[in-house]
Design an enzyme around this catalytic site. Structure first.
Site, PDB file in Angstrom:
ATOM      1  N   GLU A 187      -0.471 -68.657 -54.118  1.00  0.00           N
ATOM      2  CA  GLU A 187       1.606 -68.488 -53.135  1.00  0.00           C
ATOM      3  C   GLU A 187       2.157 -67.066 -53.485  1.00  0.00           C
ATOM      4  OE1 GLU A 187       0.968 -72.738 -51.797  1.00  0.00           O
ATOM      5  OE2 GLU A 187       2.424 -72.712 -53.854  1.00  0.00           O
ATOM      6  N   GLU A 328      -5.136 -74.656 -49.120  1.00  0.00           N
ATOM      7  CA  GLU A 328      -4.732 -76.067 -48.816  1.00  0.00           C
ATOM      8  C   GLU A 328      -4.015 -76.101 -47.890  1.00  0.00           C
ATOM      9  OE1 GLU A 328      -1.087 -76.035 -52.379  1.00  0.00           O
ATOM     10  OE2 GLU A 328      -2.539 -74.524 -53.422  1.00  0.00           O
TER      11      GLU A 328
END
Length: 412
Positions: A187, A328
């Site tokens: 991220e 995720e």
């Protein structure tokens, strides 16, 4: 009406037929393309259902990694065995380094921390599971001690440090087989949720290139290992769209890998719609076509959106031989606001797992170890018990894996 089992078998059959058609295409070009796809399809199939060991090796306190800092007990072999027994075949282990990286120019990782990372990896690897490890918290501006900051002015120092850290990690694991996958970062973005900015995105691309080159140069099995790289904030639109993502070149890979075969995977995350999956309120608690209350259901991010997102990744990457990993996904527990919430969490998990499989991607559920309100947990890490069997069943149904005693369908 076609049963769920029938639908799952139909999807699986369609995937098989697609792979077969690619492998035995009539043209020379189709034959070349299938060689890339077959290897990619195999690694995704082998990875099966995935699970994140979240809030453990990336947990931090005062600028240092601390696996119990965020309320979880130390990871044990027994926990990993419980996850494996539930049907998961891949475990993603987020890892922070932070203050355990020494000063330049060597940037030596604290040996005890690197040993602990390897010990936890071995809990899963020695049980035959696929394992993914990354650099997780070092790029969050909100974390004390973070340094992998794409809009920092200190890029030369950052890149030298990044290279040295990955060189050490790669050397530690160079003799592990292809069940170990290394992931460059997590991220990574400038912290703002608008469109990607430059030169920040260019720096992210540079990090990915440094990662690939550094790991490959360590030799051993790293010269042919599957390597996982993200785009901007692991966002599907900003990775597959025309926003600046650049696939890293792979010039140092083993010459034994066929020229038309890839060994790079693309990482994305899926928490859409956020008001259902992650927003900590009791407002939006239902999802999907089975939702019964429109006022509790998001106006976007339903099955059609999920399908279009993963199709986008398929069109841009999978068709070119680059597997996709939804590293995720998941939805937090809002059952204290709506007793039916866990049903919709299961529907969401099943849909992500099944749609990922449909489009040649692996999927890895995010478990942060927290159970009850706003938790993602599927297991109680202290009592080593399953807390959300319904969601686990849904995931296994989505990927076509039989769960012992569950009565769920199997494609095998």
């Amino acid at each position: 009406m076609v049963s769920l089992a029938g639908k799952i078998r139909a999807v699986f059959l369609a995937v098989l037929l697609t792979v077969a058609a690619s492998a035995y295409g009539a043209t020379h070009q189709a034959s070349a393309d299938s060689a890339a796809s077959s290897s990619a399809a195999q690694i995704v199939a082998d990875m099966g259902a995935g699970w994140n060991l979240g809030n453990q090796l990336e947990a931090t306190a005062n600028g240092y990694p601390s696996e119990t800092a965020w309320g979880q007990p130390a990871v044990t072999q027994a926990l990993i065995d419980k996850v494996r027994a539930a049907g998961f075949k891949t475990i993603r282990i987020p890892v922070s380094y932070l203050g355990y990286i020494g000063p330049g120019p060597n940037y030596t990782i604290n040996s005890s921390w690197l040993n602990r990372i390897q010990e936890v990896v071995n809990y899963a690897y020695n049980r035959g599971l696929h394992v993914m490890i990354n650099m997780h918290g070092d790029g969050y501006k909100s974390i004390n001690g973070s340094w992998l900051i794409c809009d920092s002015s200190s890029q030369s120092t950052i890149k030298a440090k990044y290279e040295k850290v990955w060189q050490q990690v790669a050397n530690r694991f160079k003799n592990y087989d292809q069940r170990l996958i290394l992931e460059s970062m997590n991220e990574e973005f400038d912290g703002q949720y608008g469109n990607p900015t430059q030169p920040c995105y260019s720096n992210i691309n540079s990090y990915n290139q440094i990662f690939v080159d550094t790991v490959r140069k360590t030799g051993g099995n790293n010269s042919s290992r599957w390597l996982l790289v993200p785009g901007w904030n692991t966002n599907i639109d900003y990775t597959a769209g025309n926003y600046g993502f650049a696939l890293p070149s792979d010039q140092y890979r083993s010459p034994s890998i066929p020229a038309n075969e890839r060994r790079i995977m693309i990482s994305v995350h899926h928490y859409s719609p956020w008001d259902f999956a992650g927003e900590e309120s009791g407002t939006i608690t239902q999802w999907g076509r089975a939702a019964t209350n429109p006022s509790k259901t998001s106006t976007w991010g339903q099955e059609d959106y999920l399908d279009s997102q993963l199709k986008k990744m398929y069109d841009v990457f999978v068709t070119k031989g680059y597997p996709v990993v939804v590293g995720e996904y998941g939805a937090i527990d809002k059952s204290s606001f709506d007793a039916s919430n866990n049903r919709y969490r299961a529907d969401f998990a099943r849909a992500v797992a099944a749609t990922a499989k449909k489009y040649g991607a692996a999927s890895v559920y995010w478990d942060n170890g927290t159970n009850g309100r706003y938790g993602f947990g599927l297991f109680d890490r202290r009592s080593l018990t399953v807390t959300q069997q319904g969601i686990i069943n849904a995931i296994m149904s989505g990927v076509g894996t039989r769960v012992a005693g569950s009565g769920l369908p199997s494609d095998s």
